[in-house]
Design a protein around this motif. Sequence first.
Motif, PDB file in Angstrom:
ATOM      1  N   PRO A 148     -46.118 -38.125  12.340  1.00 14.55           N
ATOM      2  CA  PRO A 148     -46.010 -38.939  13.548  1.00 14.55           C
ATOM      3  C   PRO A 148     -46.945 -38.437  14.639  1.00 14.55           C
ATOM      4  CG  PRO A 148     -44.091 -37.531  13.315  1.00 14.55           C
ATOM      5  CD  PRO A 148     -44.859 -37.403  12.036  1.00 14.55           C
ATOM      6  N   SER A 149     -47.394 -39.389  15.473  1.00 14.64           N
ATOM      7  CA  SER A 149     -48.310 -39.049  16.557  1.00 14.64           C
ATOM      8  C   SER A 149     -47.515 -38.616  17.777  1.00 14.64           C
ATOM      9  CB  SER A 149     -49.186 -40.258  16.905  1.00 14.64           C
ATOM     10  OG  SER A 149     -49.865 -40.048  18.122  1.00 14.64           O
ATOM     11  N   PRO A 150     -47.615 -37.354  18.187  1.00 14.67           N
ATOM     12  CA  PRO A 150     -46.887 -36.892  19.381  1.00 14.67           C
ATOM     13  C   PRO A 150     -47.275 -37.689  20.622  1.00 14.67           C
ATOM     14  CG  PRO A 150     -47.795 -35.044  18.150  1.00 14.67           C
ATOM     15  CD  PRO A 150     -48.387 -36.277  17.562  1.00 14.67           C
ATOM     16  N   ALA A 151     -48.573 -38.076  20.704  1.00 12.79           N
ATOM     17  CA  ALA A 151     -49.026 -38.828  21.878  1.00 12.79           C
ATOM     18  C   ALA A 151     -48.334 -40.176  21.953  1.00 12.79           C
ATOM     19  CB  ALA A 151     -50.546 -39.008  21.829  1.00 12.79           C
ATOM     20  N   ASP A 152     -48.221 -40.870  20.794  1.00 18.28           N
ATOM     21  CA  ASP A 152     -47.564 -42.174  20.785  1.00 18.28           C
ATOM     22  C   ASP A 152     -46.107 -42.035  21.192  1.00 18.28           C
ATOM     23  OD1 ASP A 152     -49.807 -43.562  20.086  1.00 18.28           O
ATOM     24  OD2 ASP A 152     -49.344 -43.683  17.952  1.00 18.28           O
ATOM     25  N   GLU A 153     -45.431 -41.026  20.673  1.00 17.20           N
ATOM     26  CA  GLU A 153     -44.020 -40.837  21.016  1.00 17.20           C
ATOM     27  C   GLU A 153     -43.865 -40.570  22.498  1.00 17.20           C
ATOM     28  OE1 GLU A 153     -41.438 -38.525  18.671  1.00 17.20           O
ATOM     29  OE2 GLU A 153     -42.616 -38.725  16.836  1.00 17.20           O
ATOM     30  N   THR A 154     -44.728 -39.734  23.059  1.00 17.52           N
ATOM     31  CA  THR A 154     -44.649 -39.402  24.480  1.00 17.52           C
ATOM     32  C   THR A 154     -44.886 -40.644  25.342  1.00 17.52           C
ATOM     33  OG1 THR A 154     -45.442 -37.164  24.022  1.00 17.52           O
ATOM     34  CG2 THR A 154     -45.601 -37.953  26.305  1.00 17.52           C
ATOM     35  N   VAL A 161     -44.513 -43.871  24.471  1.00 17.71           N
ATOM     36  CA  VAL A 161     -43.409 -44.819  24.336  1.00 17.71           C
ATOM     37  C   VAL A 161     -42.195 -44.343  25.118  1.00 17.71           C
ATOM     38  CG1 VAL A 161     -41.770 -45.843  22.729  1.00 17.71           C
ATOM     39  CG2 VAL A 161     -44.199 -45.731  22.139  1.00 17.71           C
ATOM     40  N   GLU A 162     -41.896 -43.050  25.019  1.00 17.77           N
ATOM     41  CA  GLU A 162     -40.742 -42.508  25.743  1.00 17.77           C
ATOM     42  C   GLU A 162     -40.924 -42.696  27.242  1.00 17.77           C
ATOM     43  OE1 GLU A 162     -38.053 -38.405  25.801  1.00 17.77           O
ATOM     44  OE2 GLU A 162     -39.849 -38.573  24.544  1.00 17.77           O
ATOM     45  N   ALA A 163     -42.142 -42.465  27.739  1.00 15.86           N
ATOM     46  CA  ALA A 163     -42.404 -42.621  29.171  1.00 15.86           C
ATOM     47  C   ALA A 163     -42.288 -44.080  29.594  1.00 15.86           C
ATOM     48  CB  ALA A 163     -43.796 -42.090  29.498  1.00 15.86           C
ATOM     49  N   MET A 164     -42.802 -45.000  28.772  1.00 12.83           N
ATOM     50  CA  MET A 164     -42.751 -46.420  29.124  1.00 12.83           C
ATOM     51  C   MET A 164     -41.314 -46.930  29.114  1.00 12.83           C
ATOM     52  SD  MET A 164     -46.165 -48.286  27.609  1.00 12.83           S
ATOM     53  CE  MET A 164     -45.916 -47.864  25.897  1.00 12.83           C
ATOM     54  N   VAL A 165     -40.513 -46.454  28.138  1.00 13.52           N
ATOM     55  CA  VAL A 165     -39.111 -46.881  28.081  1.00 13.52           C
ATOM     56  C   VAL A 165     -38.368 -46.392  29.315  1.00 13.52           C
ATOM     57  CG1 VAL A 165     -36.932 -46.590  26.857  1.00 13.52           C
ATOM     58  CG2 VAL A 165     -39.036 -47.069  25.574  1.00 13.52           C
ATOM     59  N   ARG A 217     -34.352 -45.798  18.788  1.00 11.91           N
ATOM     60  CA  ARG A 217     -32.991 -45.856  19.319  1.00 11.91           C
ATOM     61  C   ARG A 217     -32.690 -44.607  20.142  1.00 11.91           C
ATOM     62  NH1 ARG A 217     -28.329 -43.788  18.556  1.00 11.91           N
ATOM     63  NH2 ARG A 217     -29.060 -42.515  16.818  1.00 11.91           N
ATOM     64  N   ARG A 218     -33.133 -43.436  19.636  1.00  6.80           N
ATOM     65  CA  ARG A 218     -32.831 -42.169  20.323  1.00  6.80           C
ATOM     66  C   ARG A 218     -33.520 -42.073  21.679  1.00  6.80           C
ATOM     67  NH1 ARG A 218     -33.656 -39.393  15.311  1.00  6.80           N
ATOM     68  NH2 ARG A 218     -35.551 -38.479  16.169  1.00  6.80           N
ATOM     69  N   ILE A 219     -34.735 -42.667  21.787  1.00  8.21           N
ATOM     70  CA  ILE A 219     -35.423 -42.560  23.082  1.00  8.21           C
ATOM     71  C   ILE A 219     -35.036 -43.703  24.022  1.00  8.21           C
ATOM     72  CG2 ILE A 219     -37.376 -41.332  22.088  1.00  8.21           C
ATOM     73  CD1 ILE A 219     -39.005 -43.835  22.205  1.00  8.21           C
ATOM     74  N   GLY A 220     -34.111 -44.573  23.572  1.00 12.83           N
ATOM     75  CA  GLY A 220     -33.526 -45.551  24.478  1.00 12.83           C
ATOM     76  C   GLY A 220     -34.093 -46.952  24.401  1.00 12.83           C
ATOM     77  N   CYS A 221     -34.932 -47.234  23.396  1.00  9.42           N
ATOM     78  CA  CYS A 221     -35.461 -48.599  23.270  1.00  9.42           C
ATOM     79  C   CYS A 221     -34.308 -49.560  22.983  1.00  9.42           C
ATOM     80  CB  CYS A 221     -36.493 -48.637  22.144  1.00  9.42           C
ATOM     81  SG  CYS A 221     -37.451 -50.151  22.105  1.00  9.42           S
ATOM     82  N   ASP A 222     -34.316 -50.744  23.604  1.00  6.26           N
ATOM     83  CA  ASP A 222     -33.171 -51.654  23.535  1.00  6.26           C
ATOM     84  C   ASP A 222     -33.167 -52.521  22.270  1.00  6.26           C
ATOM     85  OD1 ASP A 222     -32.045 -51.217  26.367  1.00  6.26           O
ATOM     86  OD2 ASP A 222     -34.164 -51.672  26.723  1.00  6.26           O
ATOM     87  N   THR A 223     -34.329 -53.102  21.949  1.00  3.79           N
ATOM     88  CA  THR A 223     -34.379 -54.097  20.881  1.00  3.79           C
ATOM     89  C   THR A 223     -35.553 -53.815  19.965  1.00  3.79           C
ATOM     90  OG1 THR A 223     -33.579 -55.708  22.511  1.00  3.79           O
ATOM     91  CG2 THR A 223     -34.327 -56.592  20.399  1.00  3.79           C
ATOM     92  N   GLY A 224     -35.367 -54.121  18.687  1.00  2.00           N
ATOM     93  CA  GLY A 224     -36.432 -53.960  17.715  1.00  2.00           C
ATOM     94  C   GLY A 224     -36.729 -55.271  17.003  1.00  2.00           C
ATOM     95  N   GLN A 225     -37.968 -55.407  16.552  1.00  2.00           N
ATOM     96  CA  GLN A 225     -38.407 -56.612  15.858  1.00  2.00           C
ATOM     97  C   GLN A 225     -39.434 -56.197  14.806  1.00  2.00           C
ATOM     98  OE1 GLN A 225     -40.372 -59.347  18.488  1.00  2.00           O
ATOM     99  NE2 GLN A 225     -40.821 -60.865  16.906  1.00  2.00           N
ATOM    100  N   GLY A 226     -39.253 -56.635  13.580  1.00  4.66           N
ATOM    101  CA  GLY A 226     -40.217 -56.256  12.558  1.00  4.66           C
ATOM    102  C   GLY A 226     -39.697 -56.501  11.161  1.00  4.66           C
ATOM    103  N   TRP A 227     -40.513 -56.142  10.168  1.00  8.71           N
ATOM    104  CA  TRP A 227     -40.194 -56.424   8.775  1.00  8.71           C
ATOM    105  C   TRP A 227     -39.018 -55.603   8.254  1.00  8.71           C
ATOM    106  CZ3 TRP A 227     -45.695 -56.817   6.178  1.00  8.71           C
ATOM    107  CH2 TRP A 227     -46.334 -57.953   6.702  1.00  8.71           C
TER     108      TRP A 227
END
Length: 615
Positions: A546-552, A554-558, A583-593
């Motif tokens: 996993p990309s630490p930058a992407d996680e950081t 996304v967490e900041a934007m959430v 879910r752990r970082i608090g995102c509300d809804t998911g959409q995908g395959w």
Amino acid sequence: MSATSEGPGPEAPSAQRPDITRSDEAWPPDGSATEEHDYRAAFRAATLPMAVVDHEGLIVTANEALGSLAGTAAAALTARSAADLVDLAADARAWHAYREVLHGRRSRFRCTRRLKHPDGRSLWAEITVVPLSDARRALPGGAPGQVLLSVADVSDRRELQQRLRHLQMHDPVTRLPNRALFFERLSAALRTPPRESGAGSRVGLCYLDLDGFKAVNDTLGHRIGDRLLAAVAARLTDCAEQQGAYPAGAPLVARLGGDEFAVLVEESTGTEQLTGLARTVLGALQQPFDLGGQRLSVSASIGVVERPVAGTSATGLMQAADTTLYWAKADGKARWTLFDPERNAHRMTRQALSSTLRPAVERGEFTIEYQPLVALADGAVRGVEALVRWNHPQFGMLSPNRFVAIAEEDGSIVQLGRWVLRSACRQARRWQLDHPARPPLFISVNVAVRQVWDSDLVSDVAEILAETGLDPALLQLELTESAVMGSAGRPLRALRALSDMGVRIAIDDFGTGYSNLAYLSRLPVSVLKLDGAFVRGFRYEDGTHPSPADETIVEAMVELAHRLGLSVTAECVETAGQAERLRRIGCDTGQGWLYSRAVAPERIAELIGTRAPGA
């Protein structure tokens, strides 16, 4: 006396014949010896070369003018073949028409020949052959079944015609062949059958125009512009005449109009020859032009087309050349571009889609599929996104990325978007009525920025909600970040009016556009949809680190979104690991395959009030 042929000309109506061809009624009926003597005297003294010819084509008698033209005495022409004298057997058509007159099956024959005078000069002659009437039998040797052959010098008229044709077929500014002559030569090249060796079975074209020529005319005047065109024409001609393997001779350089030129290569030897010519032309035009103290630099864009003659039409070749020239301009100008059938097929597909898009809405060729929007906390289906599909009769089922951009360009997105909005709201209301005991699904519909500008979106939404009976809180409108972030004036007023109505506004593909966070504080936005590029960096199951930058990020934007009172939906959720981390970082809804692809409305009905597959 030698000759070259041009073929028979049209028969002149009898009313236009000279006096000598009039019927018997036009002449004195007594046939006196005096009149016969007058006929004979006029025949011998006439300056128009003439001969009486029998039904076998042999000269019975000739006048002195014809003898002079043939370089011999008139008497020496007796019993000679008239056809040989003026080369009437040069082509089958002329020979057949001539024989028809001799045998009485045709009233007149006329053709033009290029003859060689005994003094060495060439002349154009009009040969006329007509049957002898009873009155004309008074001519020397006149008898039934004979014809009168005359030879008129039309060199002056021919020269004038050629001069006029040259003016008609050449450009007065550059002295090059013009559009008419170019297409005449092109059509002739495409009609020519290929040689046995294969040479001549291909044709090539470099179609070019000058980049920014209008600015020269606008700033320096048309006089300088015309001098520049003439100088460009001279360089193109030099390029065409440079030493090279051209089986049919140097290429034809023509000015087609304005600053457009064409270089036609007949009997092309292949693509390399044409691209080499294009490179030579570009190099020549890049050298500065000195126009009487004005030093100008110009560039050109060139479309290059090379193909077999068989199956090629002039129209098709020029369409391909025009398209390729457009590509050269679009790719940055000052370059040549070779025709690409695959790229052209894509362009043709776009044109076909564009021309049929509006009627397709009326014909009911569009359908809507729905992709679940799943609450990450409990896996329940909370809503769906409406995704339009085009069931095209020729190209099959098309996804939005194949036609939405086209619809935005030509404005048909307004009509299509209104249909999608109405259909989606009607479907959401139907689900609600069919499942009254279950929490209703909200419906998310994509809206193009042009719908905000070119239509009364607020009025459309209000009308559709009233018509379908759908609660405004169950409608979510998605706009891309690039469209929303620059909103001002009318678009901003429309978004605020929709929000005041109770409709939710979502920013789609957030994080890939302007990302100007200052706008979030003043826009009536309810939802941020994170672009799938960030979510893909959350993969664990397939061994991807996993990309630490992407996680950081996304967490900041959430966190930022939640502090602003916004909910967050993550797109492109494909694995359970991604869903858990979101879910752990608090995102509300998911959409995908992971949950479902876009499916028919009947399949969505089965998911209402349940956990989504994979949740």
